[in-house]
Motif scaffolding. Structure first.
Motif, short mmCIF file in Angstrom:
data_model
loop_
_atom_site.label_atom_id
_atom_site.label_comp_id
_atom_site.label_asym_id
_atom_site.label_seq_id
_atom_site.Cartn_x
_atom_site.Cartn_y
_atom_site.Cartn_z
N UNK A 152 1.90 53.06 17.56
CA UNK A 152 0.46 53.27 17.72
C UNK A 152 0.12 53.95 19.05
N UNK A 153 1.08 54.11 19.90
CA UNK A 153 0.84 54.77 21.19
C UNK A 153 1.23 56.26 21.14
N UNK A 154 1.64 56.73 19.95
CA UNK A 154 2.09 58.12 19.83
C UNK A 154 0.98 59.00 19.28
N UNK A 155 1.16 60.32 19.45
CA UNK A 155 0.19 61.27 18.90
C UNK A 155 0.30 61.32 17.37
N UNK B 91 0.61 58.83 15.42
CA UNK B 91 -0.25 57.75 14.93
C UNK B 91 -1.70 58.25 14.81
N UNK B 92 -2.19 58.90 15.86
CA UNK B 92 -3.56 59.41 15.87
C UNK B 92 -3.76 60.42 14.74
N UNK B 93 -2.78 61.33 14.58
CA UNK B 93 -2.89 62.35 13.54
C UNK B 93 -2.87 61.72 12.14
N UNK B 94 -2.03 60.72 11.95
CA UNK B 94 -1.95 60.03 10.66
C UNK B 94 -3.28 59.34 10.35
N UNK B 95 -3.89 58.73 11.34
CA UNK B 95 -5.19 58.08 11.15
C UNK B 95 -6.23 59.12 10.74
N UNK C 204 -10.82 54.16 21.83
CA UNK C 204 -10.80 55.43 22.58
C UNK C 204 -10.59 56.63 21.64
N UNK C 205 -10.09 56.35 20.42
CA UNK C 205 -9.86 57.43 19.44
C UNK C 205 -11.09 57.66 18.56
#
Length: 199
Positions: free
Chosen positions: A104-107, A109-113, A138-139
């Motif tokens: 969850x601290x990786x980029x 993870x953000x892209x998958x979300x 924060x995202x």
């Protein structure tokens, strides 16, 4: 030791349980053989010096003692195996949880979300409520950009690892894409899998 998939972790777990079970079974078989040999030797000595009726009584007593001892050892072994199994499961899921938290601290993870939210917003056209873990707030702005309709973002204390819950009240739909829920489901499936139950 690193595991990249749930299947690899399950294979590791199966192998570890099989190894522990085989060792315990061998120990029990050896103990049983020793008890049996000892009792037979004592019985033979008694048979030489006692009448047939006494020998018969000794055999019955030995069988009863042997059955009780065998039952006790089997119970002890089962308890040991179940404790070992529980320890392995607990360690396995602690390790998986830590890996998920790291993810969850990786980029990625953000892209998958963002991808998942974009896909869901194209499937459901009513207004939505997006629930995130406090650490993922924060995202929120970036995730809002991925949503096609109107959406409200709110932090949710029940989400500890990561992911999101998306609610469409008009459609009466709640989509739980949290890693917390997924890990809980995997653990329940793990327990429900009869191949992983020690008998």
């Amino acid at each position: 030791m690193q595991y990249n998939t749930i299947e690899e972790l399950e294979e590791y777990f199966k192998g570890e349980i099989e190894r522990v079970s085989q060792n315990e079974i061998k120990k029990i078989q050896k103990e049983i053989e020793n008890i049996k040999n000892k009792n037979i030797k004592e019985l033979e000595e008694t048979a030489r010096s006692n009448a047939e009726i006494i020998v018969s009584q000794e055999v019955k007593s030995m069988d009863s003692e042997h059955a009780i001892s065998l039952s006790r050892m089997a119970d002890d072994n089962q308890r040991k195996l179940m404790k070992k199994r529980q320890d392995l499961i607990n360690n396995l899921f602690v390790e998986i949880r830590e890996k998920l938290i790291g993810y969850t601290k990786t980029s990625d993870y953000k892209e998958k979300m963002k991808e998942k939210i974009s896909l869901l917003s194209s499937q459901y056209h009513s207004d939505g409520l997006l629930r995130l873990a406090e650490k993922d707030m924060s995202l929120a702005d970036e995730l809002l950009e991925s949503f096609g309709g109107q959406i409200t973002v709110k932090s949710d204390e029940s989400i500890e690892i990561g992911g999101f819950i998306l609610e469409f009240h008009q459609d009466r739909i709640i989509i739980n894409e949290t890693y917390d829920a997924r890990l809980k489901e995997e653990r329940e499936m793990f327990y429900a899998n009869p191949e992983l139950i020690i008998g």
